[in-house]
Design a protein around this motif. Structure first.
Motif, PDB file in Angstrom:
ATOM      1  N   PRO A  42      42.456  40.736  29.148  1.00 31.55           N
ATOM      2  CA  PRO A  42      40.904  40.747  29.261  1.00 31.55           C
ATOM      3  C   PRO A  42      40.139  39.646  29.216  1.00 31.55           C
ATOM      4  N   ARG A  43      40.584  38.567  28.268  1.00 36.98           N
ATOM      5  CA  ARG A  43      40.105  37.146  28.250  1.00 36.98           C
ATOM      6  C   ARG A  43      40.352  36.480  29.391  1.00 36.98           C
ATOM      7  N   GLN A  44      41.248  36.859  30.380  1.00 34.46           N
ATOM      8  CA  GLN A  44      41.599  35.900  31.489  1.00 34.46           C
ATOM      9  C   GLN A  44      40.408  36.307  32.520  1.00 34.46           C
ATOM     10  N   LEU A  45      39.657  37.187  32.393  1.00 36.11           N
ATOM     11  CA  LEU A  45      38.792  37.638  33.592  1.00 36.11           C
ATOM     12  C   LEU A  45      37.422  36.963  33.406  1.00 36.11           C
ATOM     13  N   ARG A  46      36.743  36.547  34.280  1.00 31.49           N
ATOM     14  CA  ARG A  46      35.645  35.984  34.299  1.00 31.49           C
ATOM     15  C   ARG A  46      34.568  36.599  35.279  1.00 31.49           C
ATOM     16  N   VAL A  47      33.464  37.067  34.893  1.00 32.85           N
ATOM     17  CA  VAL A  47      32.481  37.800  35.799  1.00 32.85           C
ATOM     18  C   VAL A  47      31.332  36.968  35.509  1.00 32.85           C
ATOM     19  N   HIS A  69      40.198  35.687  38.089  1.00 29.37           N
ATOM     20  CA  HIS A  69      41.152  35.805  36.909  1.00 29.37           C
ATOM     21  C   HIS A  69      42.008  34.837  37.079  1.00 29.37           C
ATOM     22  N   ASP A  70      42.866  34.529  35.812  1.00 25.78           N
ATOM     23  CA  ASP A  70      44.096  33.681  35.897  1.00 25.78           C
ATOM     24  C   ASP A  70      45.242  34.192  35.852  1.00 25.78           C
ATOM     25  N   GLY A  71      45.583  35.283  36.251  1.00 29.55           N
ATOM     26  CA  GLY A  71      46.570  36.006  36.027  1.00 29.55           C
ATOM     27  C   GLY A  71      47.389  35.755  37.245  1.00 29.55           C
ATOM     28  N   ARG A  72      48.710  36.147  37.199  1.00 29.63           N
ATOM     29  CA  ARG A  72      49.783  35.802  38.446  1.00 29.63           C
ATOM     30  C   ARG A  72      49.863  36.833  39.514  1.00 29.63           C
ATOM     31  N   LEU A  73      48.866  37.987  39.507  1.00 30.64           N
ATOM     32  CA  LEU A  73      49.168  38.887  40.653  1.00 30.64           C
ATOM     33  C   LEU A  73      47.773  39.287  41.093  1.00 30.64           C
ATOM     34  N   THR A  74      47.663  39.894  42.064  1.00 30.64           N
ATOM     35  CA  THR A  74      46.621  40.356  42.582  1.00 30.64           C
ATOM     36  C   THR A  74      46.121  41.638  41.758  1.00 30.64           C
ATOM     37  N   ILE A  75      44.848  42.034  41.616  1.00 26.69           N
ATOM     38  CA  ILE A  75      44.450  43.206  40.965  1.00 26.69           C
ATOM     39  C   ILE A  75      43.458  43.805  41.631  1.00 26.69           C
ATOM     40  N   ASP A  76      43.395  45.284  41.739  1.00 29.77           N
ATOM     41  CA  ASP A  76      42.554  45.948  42.162  1.00 29.77           C
ATOM     42  C   ASP A  76      41.696  46.481  40.900  1.00 29.77           C
ATOM     43  N   ALA A  98      40.858  41.209  43.616  1.00 25.57           N
ATOM     44  CA  ALA A  98      40.934  39.979  43.244  1.00 25.57           C
ATOM     45  C   ALA A  98      42.339  39.175  43.488  1.00 25.57           C
ATOM     46  N   TRP A  99      42.422  38.038  43.888  1.00 20.40           N
ATOM     47  CA  TRP A  99      43.517  37.293  43.885  1.00 20.40           C
ATOM     48  C   TRP A  99      43.556  36.306  42.763  1.00 20.40           C
ATOM     49  N   PRO A 100      44.836  35.772  42.515  1.00 21.64           N
ATOM     50  CA  PRO A 100      44.710  34.814  41.378  1.00 21.64           C
ATOM     51  C   PRO A 100      43.860  33.644  41.777  1.00 21.64           C
ATOM     52  N   GLY A 101      43.068  33.148  40.817  1.00 21.28           N
ATOM     53  CA  GLY A 101      42.370  31.718  41.264  1.00 21.28           C
ATOM     54  C   GLY A 101      41.303  32.001  42.107  1.00 21.28           C
ATOM     55  N   ARG A 102      41.173  33.151  43.069  1.00 19.83           N
ATOM     56  CA  ARG A 102      40.036  32.946  44.220  1.00 19.83           C
ATOM     57  C   ARG A 102      39.022  34.101  43.696  1.00 19.83           C
ATOM     58  N   PRO A 103      37.904  33.685  43.739  1.00 18.40           N
ATOM     59  CA  PRO A 103      36.638  34.644  43.420  1.00 18.40           C
ATOM     60  C   PRO A 103      36.607  35.749  44.436  1.00 18.40           C
ATOM     61  N   ALA A 104      36.283  36.910  43.839  1.00 24.25           N
ATOM     62  CA  ALA A 104      36.017  38.139  44.734  1.00 24.25           C
ATOM     63  C   ALA A 104      34.793  38.576  44.322  1.00 24.25           C
ATOM     64  N   ARG A 105      33.817  38.809  45.340  1.00 30.17           N
ATOM     65  CA  ARG A 105      32.399  39.044  45.354  1.00 30.17           C
ATOM     66  C   ARG A 105      32.130  40.423  45.904  1.00 30.17           C
ATOM     67  N   ALA A 106      31.108  41.400  45.184  1.00 34.25           N
ATOM     68  CA  ALA A 106      30.660  42.592  45.791  1.00 34.25           C
ATOM     69  C   ALA A 106      29.219  42.699  45.053  1.00 34.25           C
ATOM     70  N   ALA A 128      43.695  47.337  37.622  1.00 39.73           N
ATOM     71  CA  ALA A 128      45.237  47.897  37.820  1.00 39.73           C
ATOM     72  C   ALA A 128      45.784  46.903  38.705  1.00 39.73           C
ATOM     73  N   SER A 129      47.297  46.902  38.549  1.00 35.18           N
ATOM     74  CA  SER A 129      48.228  46.040  39.193  1.00 35.18           C
ATOM     75  C   SER A 129      48.301  46.835  40.774  1.00 35.18           C
ATOM     76  N   PRO A 130      49.041  46.389  41.652  1.00 30.71           N
ATOM     77  CA  PRO A 130      49.381  47.161  42.841  1.00 30.71           C
ATOM     78  C   PRO A 130      50.342  48.356  42.731  1.00 30.71           C
ATOM     79  N   TRP A 131      51.134  48.217  41.535  1.00 29.58           N
ATOM     80  CA  TRP A 131      51.883  49.368  41.214  1.00 29.58           C
ATOM     81  C   TRP A 131      50.819  50.414  40.706  1.00 29.58           C
ATOM     82  N   ARG A 132      50.063  50.462  40.170  1.00 26.23           N
ATOM     83  CA  ARG A 132      48.998  51.436  39.707  1.00 26.23           C
ATOM     84  C   ARG A 132      49.759  52.380  38.720  1.00 26.23           C
TER      85      ARG A 132
END
Length: 170
Positions: A42-47, A69-76, A98-106, A128-132
């Protein structure tokens, strides 16, 4: 785990099938642990929250939420903002990928019903991860106070109407 419940059918006939049930449950639990560890903390998320224009009484406006986010994988993710009831009656829930290092906006719409200062609370992020298999929750504290101004556009319209009426009387 639902597929693992199918092991109960042969286990009712032969107790040795319980080993298959336990092995399946351990396998699924290990997959779940692996999925949780892959998710960003959670500390790796920025909103961030942005407003397209100053808020005016009775006038619609748009609020944007951006997730990085600074994670390694795409999150939903599912973002739930907490605007004051004076801005919006329901809780806006915004789906994002949200892809790693790329901002996603809604974005979502608000229509203020009261003038003055009003509070906007924190944002809750469910992701969640793509595995869900695993889902994490985070609460991002971006509380702020926004000011709702009188509707100046409507006042200008009434002023023009008043000027026209006075010129007709003259």
């Amino acid at each position: 785990l639902g597929v693992g419940a199918l092991w109960l059918i042969p286990a009712a006939i032969d107790r040795r099938a319980l080993a298959g049930l336990i092995a399946w449950d351990v396998f699924v639990a290990l997959l779940w642990i692996a999925d949780v560890r892959r998710l960003p903390a959670p500390r790796q998320l920025r909103v961030t929250r942005d407003w397209t224009e100053p808020l005016g009484l009775g006038r619609g406006s748009t609020v944007g939420l951006t997730l990085e986010h600074d994670g390694r994988l795409t999150i939903d993710a599912q973002l739930a903002d907490a605007p004051s009831p004076a801005l919006r009656r329901d809780v806006p829930e915004l789906p994002l990928t949200a892809w790693p290092g790329r901002p996603a906006r809604a974005q979502y719409d608000v229509r203020p019903t009261e003038r003055g200062d009003t509070a906007v609370g924190p944002v809750t992020v469910r992701y969640a991860s793509p595995w869900r298999l695993a889902t994490r929750w985070a609460r991002v504290s971006i509380e702020q106070t926004v000011r709702v101004y009188p509707d100046l556009h409507a006042a200008q319209h009434h002023l023009l109407h008043l000027v026209r009426s006075q010129s007709m009387v003259a």
